[in-house]
Design a protein around this motif. Structure first.
Motif, mmCIF file in Angstrom:
data_model
loop_
_atom_site.group_PDB
_atom_site.id
_atom_site.type_symbol
_atom_site.label_atom_id
_atom_site.label_comp_id
_atom_site.label_asym_id
_atom_site.label_seq_id
_atom_site.Cartn_x
_atom_site.Cartn_y
_atom_site.Cartn_z
ATOM 1 N N SER A 86 5.992 6.092 40.018
ATOM 2 C CA SER A 86 7.347 6.430 39.586
ATOM 3 C C SER A 86 8.318 5.371 40.087
ATOM 4 C CB SER A 86 7.750 7.805 40.125
ATOM 5 O OG SER A 86 9.075 8.122 39.736
ATOM 6 N N ILE A 87 9.050 4.751 39.158
ATOM 7 C CA ILE A 87 10.051 3.737 39.492
ATOM 8 C C ILE A 87 11.347 4.099 38.774
ATOM 9 C CG2 ILE A 87 10.704 1.300 39.366
ATOM 10 C CD1 ILE A 87 7.747 0.591 39.357
ATOM 11 N N GLY A 88 12.442 4.181 39.522
ATOM 12 C CA GLY A 88 13.737 4.472 38.906
ATOM 13 C C GLY A 88 13.785 5.811 38.200
ATOM 14 N N GLY A 89 13.056 6.804 38.698
ATOM 15 C CA GLY A 89 13.057 8.120 38.093
ATOM 16 C C GLY A 89 12.170 8.239 36.864
ATOM 17 N N ARG A 90 11.455 7.206 36.525
ATOM 18 C CA ARG A 90 10.557 7.249 35.364
ATOM 19 C C ARG A 90 9.115 7.134 35.823
ATOM 20 N NH1 ARG A 90 10.456 3.111 30.118
ATOM 21 N NH2 ARG A 90 8.596 4.008 29.158
ATOM 22 N N ARG A 91 8.280 8.015 35.307
ATOM 23 C CA ARG A 91 6.868 8.000 35.677
ATOM 24 C C ARG A 91 6.061 7.210 34.655
ATOM 25 N NH1 ARG A 91 3.548 9.751 39.182
ATOM 26 N NH2 ARG A 91 5.269 10.732 40.311
ATOM 27 N N TYR A 92 5.162 6.389 35.188
ATOM 28 C CA TYR A 92 4.292 5.561 34.354
ATOM 29 C C TYR A 92 2.851 6.006 34.566
ATOM 30 C CZ TYR A 92 8.407 2.556 34.058
ATOM 31 O OH TYR A 92 9.680 2.077 33.849
ATOM 32 N N GLU A 93 2.118 6.156 33.483
ATOM 33 C CA GLU A 93 0.746 6.646 33.559
ATOM 34 C C GLU A 93 -0.165 5.674 34.278
ATOM 35 O OE1 GLU A 93 -2.900 7.950 30.535
ATOM 36 O OE2 GLU A 93 -0.922 7.431 29.738
#
Length: 221
Positions: A109-116
């Protein structure tokens, strides 16, 4: 006296020389007319050819150079005409690590966004440098990734950590970026065509604490 009838006009027979001259003169006139007609037809034909070429999108006499092959550049994606990269993307977290520091593959999770897809590396002021190496898939031309501190950490002191991210291909630096707290540089795009080994490196530049440094969506194409 009986009236004398008026003189009738007298016609003189042309000799052979006069006939030949008259015949040559007529031939010259006919030749001139024929040449004029032929010239007009040729001119009309040329105009028609030019108009047809223009309608096909090609100017008469235009020069169209062959396609040029694009060269490779540092830390950028290159495209070469007629050559393709991988048939589908290959994510680094799906590949075995060749050597280097321990990593935690999986979602980040970076900047409130989750990456698979992602890699998480633990960095602190004592163990200030982390790196891991992977074999570049055969045929891969580019590598790209999003960088930044993982924003799901229990200790908020991580926001004081300043990090340097580096991407190396066969030991040569091909891309880099910085991150501190929630702020971070944009994605890294690197040219890896023809290279064998990819190395990801994170260095703690400043800050007396620890953090989880993320590589989000690290992918070969």
């Amino acid at each position: 006296m009986a009236d004398t009838p008026p003189d009738r006009p007298k016609f003189k027979m042309l000799d052979h020389g006069a006939l030949r001259w008259l015949w040559r003169r007529e031939l010259r006139v006919i030749d001139s007319i024929a040449i004029g007609v032929i010239a007009a037809l040729l001119a009309a034909g040329g105009i028609w050819v030019i108009s047809v070429a223009a309608s096909n999108g090609h100017e008469a006499g235009a020069h169209h150079p062959p396609l040029q092959r694009a060269g490779r550049g540092k830390a950028q994606t290159s495209h070469v005409e007629g050559e393709a990269g991988l048939a589908r993307p290959v994510y680094v977290d799906d590949l075995p690590r060749e050597n280097g520091s321990p990593i935690e593959p999986g979602s980040v999770s970076i900047g409130g966004r989750r990456y698979e897809h992602g890699l998480r590396a633990a960095v602190n002021w004592i163990e200030s440098e982390w790196e891991a190496s992977y074999l570049i898939p055969h045929g891969a031309r580019t590598f790209s990734t999003i960088i930044g501190n993982d924003d799901e950490q229990s200790d908020s002191l991580w926001t004081s950590m300043s990090l340097l991210y580096e991407v190396l291909a066969d030991g040569k630096l091909v891309g880099s970026g910085h991150a501190k707290g929630y702020a971070h540089d944009g994605p890294i795009h690197a040219d890896v065509a023809g290279q064998i080994t990819l190395t990801l490196r994170v260095k703690a530049v400043s800050g007396l604490n620890s953090t989880n440094a993320d590589w989000a969506e690290p992918v070969f194409r």
